[in-house]
Write an enzyme that holds these catalytic residues in place. Structure first.
Site: not given
Lengths: 174, 427
Positions: B95, B116, B199, B241, B244, B265, B318, B323
């Site tokens: 989207g 994707d 996600n 990051c 972090c 969901c 972190c 990082c």
């Protein structure tokens, strides 16, 4: 851990915790972690068997131990419903949990993401984040998959979305 | 072709007049219909434009870039045509990602890399970009189909894979480092990575890749209840990051318990997704073409129309080792940065004019502070987060670090452990 039943809680305390924070891209350290994963899975499986609560089979599907396949089942109204179970160990493991897939149930319940990935967002993800790196595959099964099956399978059976394999056989014969 | 088809129709007409057999007449009518169908198909297919070599500022109806090049005339952008040199990777063509891809395509971006693994479904039709006739196609293929029609000048690369798996990640990394589009470019092969995934796991993977490659990226997200979203700029070593701090979300401003969690969901709205895609690409254009102020974090609360902003310093503790390396490099480069800033300040001093406060009221207590004043605000503690932003996940509990001890005995061989589990699995 509020809101979890005492049974799950006591089971959880008996699954060995893991110590090594390493993922599939970490070479020898991943092998160390993999050994811990096996130890936890062996302990959890034996415990389930001794308590007559055996409910899954899982084994590594590749030598690197990054892809896992097996089965899980749930008994509802004295009937056993069995499903294929599979998942990948993500590259960012154990910072992120594996996403458990039940491909046969893909599209049959709303509590699932594309590809049959069960929804763990609310009941499990916060626990995993809090307990990184001590939780492993055995813990995802115990705290992620088991409660999901307990919540979803009765609803799916009662609504007729899934049928017991014996029923499927008889209805297709008639 | 149009002329040819017209000729054919005329010929069929004259043939029809000269024939008397009714069965032949029916056949000619059928042929007539086919020719007409071909003619309509041909008409709808000719709208594709050919490639444009140079972006022109000429104001004519046929110039696809005239309104964009006008940004230069308006004094907003110094050199708009630079956009053709840039490569942007978009991870997640859903989207937000698909709309962001369309916006960048229409802006004439040089090259887009699309990632994707999903397919287009009818359930996606409440969002923008994909069309019902694309159902069943991979999102990457469908996106390439539409985008190449809109603007054939954009170089499109599509990767149909899941970046969270070991193999997917390897391809992801190598595609980001490939410099064949602009061989003189320093750093990786892309100028910016946009994370448009839905996600936490995939975001952590993008974070991992960008930390390792020292690649600046932007994060975007829309909440599962579809009424809030955010965008975030992540510069490895300079800003926090993604690992972090626990992930931040814009609180919906209503009691969480009243949100219906039952059922699906995730909910989604084309409006929220479109707004977030717009904010994301706006920030992208500002970052690439160097105009305006690039936002570090911008939230969107749709229920209250509230847009919180904030900045986050990296966490010196972190859990991501890449990082920590980038943080060290950033600290080491401080003298160079300071010198550059000084030179720039001296340049602009002559031009500076005393400015009056722009806003009389300041409801959200927003204040501009010097970089040095906010000395590593510890955003791990949600107590210091700006109003309206909350943590989505808790921080990992502290455990005493145990030394990795090589346990001895038969139980420590991987093969042996595997056999033990298989033995348990067998009965």
């Amino acid at each position: 851990m509020e809101g979890w039943d005492p049974n799950t809680k006591s089971t959880l305390t008996q699954i060995p915790l893991l110590t090594i924070k390493s993922g599939p891209r970490d070479g020898a350290l991943w092998t160390q972690r993999l050994k811990e994963e096996y130890k936890a899975l062996i302990a959890y499986t034996s415990m389930n068997k001794s308590k007559d609560n055996d409910w899954f089979r899982i084994s590594a599907a590749n030598p690197e131990g990054t892809r896992w396949k097996g089965k899980c089942w749930y008994v509802h109204n004295l009937l056993k419903y069995e499903f294929d179970l599979q998942f990948d160990i993500p590259v960012t493991y154990p910072a992120t949990a594996p996403e458990l897939e039940l491909p046969e149930l893909d599209g049959k319940t709303e509590k699932m993401y594309r590809g049959g990935k069960i929804c763990l967002t609310v009941h499990f993800k916060p626990l995993w984040a809090k307990n990184c790196p001590r939780f492993g595959i055995a813990h995802v099964l115990c705290l992620g998959l088991a409660p999901w099956l307990a919540a979803e399978i009765p609803v799916l059976v009662d609504s007729g979305t899934i049928k017991h394999k014996d029923d499927v056989a008889t209805s297709s014969e008639s | 072709m149009e002329v040819e088809l017209k000729e054919l129709l005329n010929d069929l007409q004259s043939l029809k007049k000269s024939i008397s057999d009714p069965s032949d007449l029916a056949l000619i009518d059928k042929m007539h219909l086919h020719v007409e169908n071909i003619a309509t198909l041909e008409k709808s297919g000719t709208t594709c434009r050919s490639k444009v070599k140079d972006m022109s500022a000429e104001v004519v109806d046929s110039n696809p870039y005239s309104r964009l090049m006008a940004l230069q005339r308006m004094g907003i952008v110094d050199n708009y045509e630079r956009i053709r040199e840039f490569s942007v990777a978009i991870v997640g063509i859903g989207g937000v990602g698909s709309v962001a891809a369309e916006m960048l395509t229409r802006c004439g971006i040089g090259r887009l890399l699309l990632y994707d693994y999903d397919k287009v479904e009818l359930a996606n039709m409440n969002r923008l970009f994909f069309r019902p006739e694309q159902v069943g196609m991979t999102k990457t293929d469908a996106a390439v189909q539409t985008l190449s029609e809109i603007n054939p000048d954009v170089v499109l690369e599509s990767y149909t894979l899941n970046i969270t798996t070991v193999e997917g990640f390897d391809t992801f990394m190598s595609s980001l480092t490939n410099k064949s589009f602009r061989t003189t470019k320093s750093g990786s092969g892309v100028d910016l990575v946009l994370s448009c995934v839905d996600n936490y796991e995939a975001r952590m993977v993008v974070n991992q890749a960008c930390n390792e490659l020292n690649q600046t990226w932007m994060e975007s997200g829309v909440s599962e209840d579809a009424v809030s979203g955010h965008i975030q700029l992540l510069i490895p070593g300079e800003t926090a990051c993604f690992a972090c701090v626990p992930p931040l979300v814009v609180a919906s401003g209503i009691d969480e318990r009243t949100l219906k969690r039952e059922g699906v969901c995730a909910a989604s709205l084309p409006t929220t997704m479109g707004v977030v895609a717009g904010l994301l690409v706006q920030n992208t254009l500002k970052y690439l073409l160097k105009f305006g102020q690039v936002s570090r974090y911008l939230g969107y609360n749709a229920l209250k129309d509230y847009f919180p902003t904030m900045e986050m310093k990296p966490n010196s503790q972190c859990s991501n080792t890449a990082c920590l390396e980038r943080q060290k490099e950033y600290i080491l480069a401080k003298p160079t940065r300071d010198a550059a800033a000084k030179a720039k300040a001296a340049d602009s001093e002559a031009l500076s004019v005393a400015e009056n406060p722009v806003h009389a009221d300041n409801e959200w207590n927003i204040s501009v502070v010097d970089d040095d004043e906010v000395d590593g605000a510890d955003v791990r503690n949600s107590g210091v987060l700006p109003e309206g932003i909350v943590h989505e996940l808790p921080v990992a509990d502290e455990y005493p670090k145990q030394p990795i001890t090589e346990a001895v005995g038969p139980a420590d061989d991987l093969e042996e452990l595997r056999r033990q589990l298989e033995a348990l699995n067998a009965d």
